[in-house]
Structure formats: C-alpha cells, structure tokens
Design an enzyme around this catalytic site. Structure first.
Site, PDB file in Angstrom:
ATOM      1  N   GLU A 116       0.974  -1.124  -0.052  1.00 41.13           N
ATOM      2  CA  GLU A 116       0.047  -0.060   0.019  1.00 41.13           C
ATOM      3  C   GLU A 116       1.055   1.220  -0.040  1.00 41.13           C
ATOM      4  O   GLU A 116       0.370   2.510   0.391  1.00 41.13           O
ATOM      5  CB  GLU A 116      -1.035  -0.103   1.300  1.00 41.13           C
ATOM      6  CG  GLU A 116      -1.774  -1.156   1.381  1.00 41.13           C
ATOM      7  CD  GLU A 116      -2.935  -1.488   0.073  1.00 41.13           C
ATOM      8  OE1 GLU A 116      -2.832  -0.623  -0.642  1.00 41.13           O
ATOM      9  OE2 GLU A 116      -3.552  -2.264   0.192  1.00 41.13           O
ATOM     10  N   HIS A 139      -2.864   2.242   8.468  1.00 40.28           N
ATOM     11  CA  HIS A 139      -3.948   1.427   7.950  1.00 40.28           C
ATOM     12  C   HIS A 139      -3.889   0.555   8.487  1.00 40.28           C
ATOM     13  O   HIS A 139      -3.124  -0.358   8.990  1.00 40.28           O
ATOM     14  CB  HIS A 139      -3.593   1.089   6.285  1.00 40.28           C
ATOM     15  CG  HIS A 139      -4.422   0.071   5.810  1.00 40.28           C
ATOM     16  ND1 HIS A 139      -5.627   0.242   5.508  1.00 40.28           N
ATOM     17  CD2 HIS A 139      -4.158  -1.074   5.098  1.00 40.28           C
ATOM     18  CE1 HIS A 139      -6.215  -0.963   4.974  1.00 40.28           C
ATOM     19  NE2 HIS A 139      -5.286  -1.695   4.716  1.00 40.28           N
ATOM     20  N   HIS A 141      -7.215  -3.033   9.818  1.00 40.10           N
ATOM     21  CA  HIS A 141      -8.570  -3.745   9.447  1.00 40.10           C
ATOM     22  C   HIS A 141      -9.423  -3.784  10.551  1.00 40.10           C
ATOM     23  O   HIS A 141      -9.762  -4.936  11.297  1.00 40.10           O
ATOM     24  CB  HIS A 141      -8.336  -5.217   8.960  1.00 40.10           C
ATOM     25  CG  HIS A 141      -7.536  -5.002   7.454  1.00 40.10           C
ATOM     26  ND1 HIS A 141      -6.930  -6.193   7.177  1.00 40.10           N
ATOM     27  CD2 HIS A 141      -7.203  -4.069   6.833  1.00 40.10           C
ATOM     28  CE1 HIS A 141      -6.088  -6.043   6.125  1.00 40.10           C
ATOM     29  NE2 HIS A 141      -6.370  -4.903   5.825  1.00 40.10           N
ATOM     30  N   GLU A 169     -17.468  11.975  22.664  1.00 41.07           N
ATOM     31  CA  GLU A 169     -16.196  12.584  22.305  1.00 41.07           C
ATOM     32  C   GLU A 169     -16.012  12.566  20.854  1.00 41.07           C
ATOM     33  O   GLU A 169     -14.639  13.048  20.306  1.00 41.07           O
ATOM     34  CB  GLU A 169     -15.223  12.168  22.991  1.00 41.07           C
ATOM     35  CG  GLU A 169     -15.429  12.294  24.683  1.00 41.07           C
ATOM     36  CD  GLU A 169     -14.403  12.853  25.500  1.00 41.07           C
ATOM     37  OE1 GLU A 169     -13.271  12.655  25.220  1.00 41.07           O
ATOM     38  OE2 GLU A 169     -14.891  13.621  26.477  1.00 41.07           O
ATOM     39  N   HIS A 210     -13.136  -3.374   3.778  1.00 35.45           N
ATOM     40  CA  HIS A 210     -11.462  -3.623   3.635  1.00 35.45           C
ATOM     41  C   HIS A 210     -10.914  -3.058   5.090  1.00 35.45           C
ATOM     42  O   HIS A 210     -10.359  -3.987   5.914  1.00 35.45           O
ATOM     43  CB  HIS A 210     -10.854  -3.081   2.542  1.00 35.45           C
ATOM     44  CG  HIS A 210      -9.432  -3.118   2.524  1.00 35.45           C
ATOM     45  ND1 HIS A 210      -8.603  -3.395   1.484  1.00 35.45           N
ATOM     46  CD2 HIS A 210      -8.396  -3.064   3.779  1.00 35.45           C
ATOM     47  CE1 HIS A 210      -7.448  -3.851   1.818  1.00 35.45           C
ATOM     48  NE2 HIS A 210      -7.212  -3.689   3.072  1.00 35.45           N
TER      49      HIS A 210
HETATM   50  P1  13P Z   1       1.122  -5.529   3.180  1.00 31.36           P
HETATM   51  O1  13P Z   1       1.422  -6.512   3.670  1.00 31.36           O
HETATM   52  O2  13P Z   1       1.432  -5.167   1.781  1.00 31.36           O
HETATM   53  O3  13P Z   1       1.448  -4.249   3.759  1.00 31.36           O
HETATM   54  O4  13P Z   1      -0.451  -5.425   2.914  1.00 31.36           O
HETATM   55  C1  13P Z   1      -1.537  -5.585   3.905  1.00 31.36           C
HETATM   56  C2  13P Z   1      -2.694  -4.939   3.757  1.00 31.36           C
HETATM   57  O5  13P Z   1      -3.413  -4.551   4.716  1.00 31.36           O
HETATM   58  C3  13P Z   1      -3.134  -4.500   2.331  1.00 31.36           C
HETATM   59  O6  13P Z   1      -4.159  -3.597   2.387  1.00 31.36           O
HETATM   60 ZN    ZN Z   2      -5.447  -3.785   4.029  1.00 32.58          ZN
END
Ligand code: 13P
Ligand code: ZN
Length: 270
Positions: A116, A139, A141, A169, A210
């Site tokens: 990413e 980033h 999940h 908050e 995602h």
């Molecule tokens: P990477 O292992 O390449 O960082 O990818 C993980 C991910 O969350 C892809 O969106």
């Molecule tokens: Zn991801």
C-alpha cells in the site's frame, strides 16, 4: 553512531504495531504504517550514504524527495515486529526525482515496503499540504468499522453523523469527519490517488469492506483517532438492530463544539 533499535521512533513503532495486533486490527499481514522521520534524527543512527537497495516507487512524488520514512514491510505480520524489527520494518529515503526509493536499513530477509505504499506516500503528500506537522499514515482492519461498511449507507455525511452520535467525544476527536471510498482493488496507484484525494478533507478514510486509514502528527495520536472511530462503530453495531430511544442531538453537538473549541465539518450538522 547510536543503535537504531533504541531510537525513539523505532521504539514507538514497535509498541504501536504490537498494540494494534493486540487490538485485533491487524490479522496476519493486515495493516501497514509509514512514519515520516526527521533527517537529523536518522543521521544519529545511520550512515545515510550507505544505500542497501533501490526500488522503483511505481509513481512520482517529487514533493517527498529526500524525505525519510520508517515503513512496515509487505507480507509482514504486526505481531512479529517486536521480535524482528529489522526484518519487518525498513527505513527508506525517496530519491531526488521522487520516483525511486532507497533502503537504508531493514527488510533484512530481502523484503520490500508495504504493497500500500502508493496510498501511504500520496496521503503524506496531501496531508502535509493541510498540516505540515503530519507524520503518520496508518492502515488497519478494525472489525467494527469494517462490519459497519456492510450494513450502513456509505454516504460520507451519513456515515460520519452516525459515528458522531455513538459517543460524545467523537465530534471532538474527529470534527473533520470520516471520508469513505467504495470497494476498490487494494495495493494499486488508483486506490492511492483516491485515498489521497479523500485525505484533503479528513484524517480518516474508510475503505469499504476492507479497513481504514488514519493520519496524524504522531503514532499515539493516529492510533487514538482510529481507536475512537472503531469504538463508535462498535456501539453502532450493538444498537443498530434495536429501537433507538435516545441519541446525541445536533444541538448537543453544537454545545460540544463550543466547549472543546472545535468546528464540525461544514454542512454536517443542522
Ligand atoms: P501489506 O502486507 O503489503 O502491507 O498489505 C497488507 C494490507 O493490509 C493490504 O491492504
Ligand atoms: Zn489492508
């Protein structure tokens, strides 16, 4: 030269990835972080004339030329960063043309920066225009935010308002709201451009089905930003199927704006 494993930025990165894994936000290799480093600080730990490898960036980011980043590796597990930082992390410098990346430390098993990378670097470009203090793109999940994108309207005003209404908050922590991208193929320049475009107006960008991107001036603040949105999404999922009896009204949101000296995103409150 000091030991880079003792650098405050390294210690903080290890703690943050470990904590994110503990929160369940980063299963397997899920998630990635890039942290903009101060050149003078890097030079305390590394001989920056020693380039280990050079990669193609795959895009052009001339405004980042000469900048240093600590970045998680592709395919690497956040849970393992604490045990082998030099395998799971890399210190990178963007070349003068903004199109190549030099590895100065890390990815010791021959690895590479996160898939990413386009979304990260393009987001740094946009956030630095809005806030010169921005250093982090994160980033992950988180389960509740992810689940919410299956059952809630993805309209950004509606999505933001729902999150604001879930905890008092929220509007204080993210008055700029949450921007949302529809499902797109990850790891591409296209999702990188789209994410960076959304970063012009908010520090949080949800990738439907995602995960989420957060940005901020340091790892702690950015973690806290995502943590707050994720908590709100958790409350939403607890109550979404129940009859709503009470909420936080727009009038009350305005009181919060005054009390905490924040301004909600224009047009998001009545
Ligand atoms: P990477 O292992 O390449 O960082 O990818 C993980 C991910 O969350 C892809 O969106
Ligand atoms: Zn991801």
């Amino acid at each position: 030269m000091k030991d880079v494993l003792t650098a405050p930025f390294m210690v903080e990165m290890i703690r943050t990835t470990t904590n994110m894994y503990a929160h369940g936000w980063d299963e397997r290799n899920g998630g990635n972080i890039s942290l903009l480093l101060d050149e003078a600080e890097v030079k305390e730990y590394l001989d920056v004339t020693q380039v280990l490898r050079t990669y193609e960036a795959g895009f052009s980011a001339p405004s980042l030329a000469g900048k240093y980043f600590l970045v998680t590796g592709t395919g690497k597990y956040f849970k393992n960063v604490q045990y082998a930082p030099d395998v799971n992390l890399g210190i990178l410098r963007i070349t003068g043309d903004g199109e190549h990346v030099e590895l100065l430390w890390g990815y010791a098993d021959g690895g590479k920066f996160t898939s990413e990378f386009p979304a990260h670097m393009m987001s740094h470009v946009e956030r630095l225009k809005v806030d010169p203090e921005n250093r982090v793109v994160m980033h992950c999940h988180p389960g509740n935010l992810l689940a919410m994108t299956y059952v809630h309207d993805l309209d950004e005003v509606q999505f933001t308002r729902t999150l604001w209404q879930m905890c008092t908050e929220c509007i204080v922590v993210f008055p700029d709201g949450v921007n949302v991208l529809p499902w797109m193929l990850c790891g591409t320049n296209e999702i990188g451009f789209a994410t960076a475009d959304k970063m012009k107006t908010a520090r949080l960008v949800v990738w439907a089905q995602h995960g989420i991107y957060g940005t901020g001036k340091d790892l702690d603040e950015t973690f806290g930003l995502i943590e707050t949105a994720e908590k709100a999404a958790e409350i939403y999922l607890k109550i979404a199927h129940l009859p709503l009896v009470n909420t936080i009204t727009d009038e009350q949101m305005h009181l919060l704006e005054q009390r905490f000296g924040v301004k909600a995103r224009p047009g998001y409150l009545n």
